[in-house]
Scaffold this motif. Structure first.
Motif, PDB file in Angstrom:
ATOM      1  N   MET A  75      77.745  19.510 -24.815  1.00  0.00           N
ATOM      2  CA  MET A  75      78.991  19.194 -24.770  1.00  0.00           C
ATOM      3  C   MET A  75      79.797  20.343 -24.872  1.00  0.00           C
ATOM      4  O   MET A  75      80.964  20.446 -24.598  1.00  0.00           O
ATOM      5  N   GLY A 134      81.306  23.781 -24.034  1.00  0.00           N
ATOM      6  CA  GLY A 134      82.081  24.535 -22.696  1.00  0.00           C
ATOM      7  C   GLY A 134      83.328  23.907 -22.066  1.00  0.00           C
ATOM      8  O   GLY A 134      84.163  24.587 -21.797  1.00  0.00           O
ATOM      9  N   PRO A 135      83.141  22.420 -21.940  1.00  0.00           N
ATOM     10  CA  PRO A 135      84.529  21.842 -20.967  1.00  0.00           C
ATOM     11  C   PRO A 135      85.688  21.858 -21.907  1.00  0.00           C
ATOM     12  O   PRO A 135      85.404  22.078 -23.071  1.00  0.00           O
ATOM     13  N   GLN A 136      86.791  21.803 -21.245  1.00  0.00           N
ATOM     14  CA  GLN A 136      88.171  21.707 -22.062  1.00  0.00           C
ATOM     15  C   GLN A 136      88.159  20.682 -23.158  1.00  0.00           C
ATOM     16  O   GLN A 136      87.670  19.606 -23.222  1.00  0.00           O
ATOM     17  N   ASN A 137      88.664  21.282 -24.351  1.00  0.00           N
ATOM     18  CA  ASN A 137      88.698  20.496 -25.709  1.00  0.00           C
ATOM     19  C   ASN A 137      87.217  20.146 -26.253  1.00  0.00           C
ATOM     20  O   ASN A 137      87.022  19.205 -27.114  1.00  0.00           O
ATOM     21  N   TRP A 138      86.109  20.773 -25.902  1.00  0.00           N
ATOM     22  CA  TRP A 138      84.907  20.587 -26.389  1.00  0.00           C
ATOM     23  C   TRP A 138      84.869  20.688 -27.873  1.00  0.00           C
ATOM     24  O   TRP A 138      83.987  20.100 -28.469  1.00  0.00           O
ATOM     25  N   HIS A 172      80.269  30.807 -30.309  1.00  0.00           N
ATOM     26  CA  HIS A 172      80.788  30.707 -29.062  1.00  0.00           C
ATOM     27  C   HIS A 172      82.007  31.612 -28.708  1.00  0.00           C
ATOM     28  O   HIS A 172      82.162  32.254 -27.775  1.00  0.00           O
TER      29      HIS A 172
END
Length: 171
Positions: A140, A142-146, A166
């Motif tokens: 999970m 990486g993508p926006q709002n992770w 990160h």
């Protein structure tokens, strides 16, 4: 003077990273036993995201409220033999799915063949943890709002470590 009988168990996994599901298992298991050894099983065939020391640090941070929990690691041996080497009479395993049950049932019989005096205790986490895994959490990122999404699946100390790593890797 004879020492009192100590019920010692081992709960092993990769804990890469530890999740709320792992924490639930630790909380439940430590209440059942006098001592719980949370052991990181090191598999050289797997590429871990976190080092053994990082995983130990995260596990220590999330288990500070459990004085009967000890963090350890083992490599290149069967879990049941590791359990014997630390004086444990129990192995704690989690069952989330039917396939987990079939796997753990088979392993229980193999473990009994290797070490007949070590029992396997199976715990079934509540539904909110049944689908949580380290692999899922790592997938999970990486993508926006992770950040908002994974926060619900890992303890605070683990979330902070993931965020720190990160931010560092984004530089």
């Amino acid at each position: 003077m004879a020492q009192p009988y100590l019920r010692r168990a081992v709960y092993a996994g990769s804990f890469d990273p530890p999740t709320n599901g792992h924490l639930w298992m630790i909380r439940e298991a430590q209440a059942l036993f006098d001592e719980l050894i949370v052991a990181i099983g090191v598999n050289p065939e797997k590429n871990a995201t976190y080092t053994v020391d990082e995983r130990k640090t995260m596990l220590r941070a999330i288990t500070t409220n459990f004085p009967n929990v000890r963090i350890s690691a083992f490599e290149n041996q069967f879990l049941v033999n590791y359990a014997k080497s630390v004086g444990a009479e129990y192995i704690v395993r989690g069952i989330r799915t039917g396939s987990d049950y079939e796997y753990e049932r088979s392993m229980r019989y193999i473990n009994h063949d290797l070490q007949p005096n070590i029992a396997t205790v199976l715990l079934m986490p509540p539904r909110e943890y049944a689908e949580v895994s380290s692999t899922m959490v790592k997938g999970m990122v990486g993508p926006q709002n992770w950040q908002e999404v994974i926060r619900r699946y890992v303890p605070d100390a683990v979330y902070e470590k993931i965020m720190q790593d990160h931010l560092y890797s984004a530089r």
